[in-house]
Motif scaffolding. Sequence first.
Motif, PDB file in Angstrom:
ATOM      1  N   SER A   1      15.127 -42.990  12.180  1.00  0.00           N
ATOM      2  CA  SER A   1      16.598 -42.127  11.658  1.00  0.00           C
ATOM      3  C   SER A   1      18.175 -43.096  11.209  1.00  0.00           C
ATOM      4  CB  SER A   1      16.893 -41.593  13.166  1.00  0.00           C
ATOM      5  OG  SER A   1      16.128 -40.892  14.195  1.00  0.00           O
ATOM      6  N   GLY A   2      18.686 -42.517  10.839  1.00  0.00           N
ATOM      7  CA  GLY A   2      20.037 -43.410   9.958  1.00  0.00           C
ATOM      8  C   GLY A   2      21.172 -42.298  10.001  1.00  0.00           C
ATOM      9  N   VAL A   3      22.290 -42.912  10.956  1.00  0.00           N
ATOM     10  CA  VAL A   3      23.504 -42.502  10.672  1.00  0.00           C
ATOM     11  C   VAL A   3      24.411 -43.266   9.543  1.00  0.00           C
ATOM     12  CG1 VAL A   3      24.508 -43.530  12.482  1.00  0.00           C
ATOM     13  CG2 VAL A   3      25.390 -41.030  12.208  1.00  0.00           C
ATOM     14  N   ALA A   4      25.288 -42.309   8.960  1.00  0.00           N
ATOM     15  CA  ALA A   4      26.316 -43.035   7.982  1.00  0.00           C
ATOM     16  C   ALA A   4      27.251 -41.422   7.348  1.00  0.00           C
ATOM     17  CB  ALA A   4      26.081 -43.684   6.823  1.00  0.00           C
ATOM     18  N   ALA A   5      28.260 -42.045   6.992  1.00  0.00           N
ATOM     19  CA  ALA A   5      29.101 -40.917   5.731  1.00  0.00           C
ATOM     20  C   ALA A   5      28.409 -40.523   4.910  1.00  0.00           C
ATOM     21  CB  ALA A   5      30.455 -41.625   5.730  1.00  0.00           C
ATOM     22  N   ASP A   6      28.640 -39.390   4.349  1.00  0.00           N
ATOM     23  CA  ASP A   6      28.776 -39.214   2.851  1.00  0.00           C
ATOM     24  C   ASP A   6      29.713 -38.948   1.858  1.00  0.00           C
ATOM     25  OD1 ASP A   6      30.392 -37.274   3.390  1.00  0.00           O
ATOM     26  OD2 ASP A   6      29.092 -35.670   3.214  1.00  0.00           O
TER      27      ASP A   6
ATOM     28  N   VAL B   1      25.419 -50.631  17.987  1.00  0.00           N
ATOM     29  CA  VAL B   1      25.271 -50.255  16.913  1.00  0.00           C
ATOM     30  C   VAL B   1      26.070 -49.042  16.124  1.00  0.00           C
ATOM     31  CG1 VAL B   1      24.214 -51.609  14.483  1.00  0.00           C
ATOM     32  CG2 VAL B   1      23.212 -51.450  16.655  1.00  0.00           C
ATOM     33  N   THR B   2      27.716 -49.342  15.162  1.00  0.00           N
ATOM     34  CA  THR B   2      27.724 -48.674  14.525  1.00  0.00           C
ATOM     35  C   THR B   2      27.560 -47.816  13.282  1.00  0.00           C
ATOM     36  OG1 THR B   2      30.174 -50.244  13.425  1.00  0.00           O
ATOM     37  CG2 THR B   2      30.473 -48.872  16.017  1.00  0.00           C
ATOM     38  N   ALA B   3      28.225 -47.311  12.762  1.00  0.00           N
ATOM     39  CA  ALA B   3      27.903 -46.438  11.287  1.00  0.00           C
ATOM     40  C   ALA B   3      28.824 -47.392  10.033  1.00  0.00           C
ATOM     41  CB  ALA B   3      27.442 -45.405  11.476  1.00  0.00           C
ATOM     42  N   PRO B   4      27.894 -47.187   9.105  1.00  0.00           N
ATOM     43  CA  PRO B   4      26.624 -46.543   8.621  1.00  0.00           C
ATOM     44  C   PRO B   4      24.812 -48.130   9.748  1.00  0.00           C
ATOM     45  CG  PRO B   4      27.034 -48.332   7.341  1.00  0.00           C
ATOM     46  CD  PRO B   4      28.521 -47.668   8.264  1.00  0.00           C
ATOM     47  N   ALA B   5      23.933 -47.274   9.883  1.00  0.00           N
ATOM     48  CA  ALA B   5      22.985 -48.419  10.866  1.00  0.00           C
ATOM     49  C   ALA B   5      22.007 -46.748  10.436  1.00  0.00           C
ATOM     50  CB  ALA B   5      23.172 -48.301  12.232  1.00  0.00           C
ATOM     51  N   ALA B   6      21.279 -47.488  10.288  1.00  0.00           N
ATOM     52  CA  ALA B   6      19.634 -46.625  10.572  1.00  0.00           C
ATOM     53  C   ALA B   6      18.562 -47.629  11.206  1.00  0.00           C
ATOM     54  CB  ALA B   6      18.829 -46.617   8.721  1.00  0.00           C
ATOM     55  N   ILE B   7      17.624 -46.966  11.878  1.00  0.00           N
ATOM     56  CA  ILE B   7      16.619 -47.583  12.909  1.00  0.00           C
ATOM     57  C   ILE B   7      15.215 -47.027  12.654  1.00  0.00           C
ATOM     58  CG2 ILE B   7      16.984 -46.219  14.489  1.00  0.00           C
ATOM     59  CD1 ILE B   7      16.632 -48.698  16.765  1.00  0.00           C
ATOM     60  N   ALA B   8      14.219 -47.630  13.143  1.00  0.00           N
ATOM     61  CA  ALA B   8      12.324 -47.234  13.003  1.00  0.00           C
ATOM     62  C   ALA B   8      12.558 -46.968  14.540  1.00  0.00           C
ATOM     63  CB  ALA B   8      12.291 -47.623  12.386  1.00  0.00           C
TER      64      ALA B   8
END
Length: 333
Positions: A97-102, A246-253
Amino acid sequence: MSDPSPSMILPAIPVLDIGAGGPLALLRQARPQADALLAAGRRQLSAPVLALADRRGRRWLARAGNPYLPEIDAIADALGRGGIHALNLSYEWACTSGVAADPDGSMVLRRTLDWPFHGLGRNTVVARRNGAAGAWLDITWPGFVGVFTAMAPGRFAAAINQAPLRRRTGLLAVDWLLDRIACGRSTALPPSHLLRQAFDRCRDYAEAKALLATAPICLPALFILAGSRPGEGCIIERTETEAALVTAPAAIANGWLTPAFGRGRARGFDSPTRQCLMAARQAEPCDGLAWVEPPIANPYTRLAAVLDPARARLTAQAWERTGPATSVLHLAR
């Protein structure tokens, strides 16, 4: 993993309106999918193993005073077969998963869910639900009461990844058993039940973030959260009683991003590479599901989704071990 041939027509993911009816209402609208999932569970785990896990799971839910036990009981009664309590407490999956601005600043949550459970992809549904805080969309399976991937338009989107296995002895089987013993002594909610409460009760990103970071849970979990305003995005790494953000942008498995909880044993298929690839791909413009490539897509992938709560856009496709099992679903306001 092979893609379907161009001539293959893939079925659509059903979108079902259950309002405030809850999982039992979903079961009534999607009974064939629930029967298929229960049959798959019996084939993969065997009826005796499923029956034993069912009894142990129900005893634990009752001892913990779990608020969703009556719903699970009602679903089991409606189906007339065992296995529902065990399947609702299944926690043997991995995710990326990941969360970030487009590019226009809207926060977007990308995620895949990996689970070595055959039939999960082809029986995926999207339920339109209503809670005390408003309407939301649940990417789920009939018979399940928890939430793994969902979006509340105008409020937030969220998903769960399984946390790494804690290294206690260095022996995989022993470490897994010790985690399960600790879970069996807990009376806190499973992570998927807490996420359901967030969608039902939380009015915005800030409330959801506070709940997911502070409420006790019975097992460690990784919550990925995207809000409806620029900058609202984070990953919440959880143990039963502690949190690291952990603030965005961030990704994790399926490994820790911060050193607060130790190294742990990453779960699933090549977790480090999945995490690195997601981090790289989410820096690009969000173009549907083009980012779903190996090893983010692997033989255990059962769902790929993009959730954009600000613009109320949801894109999803279900998978099986041979590749996509459904067509791509696009929902928008």
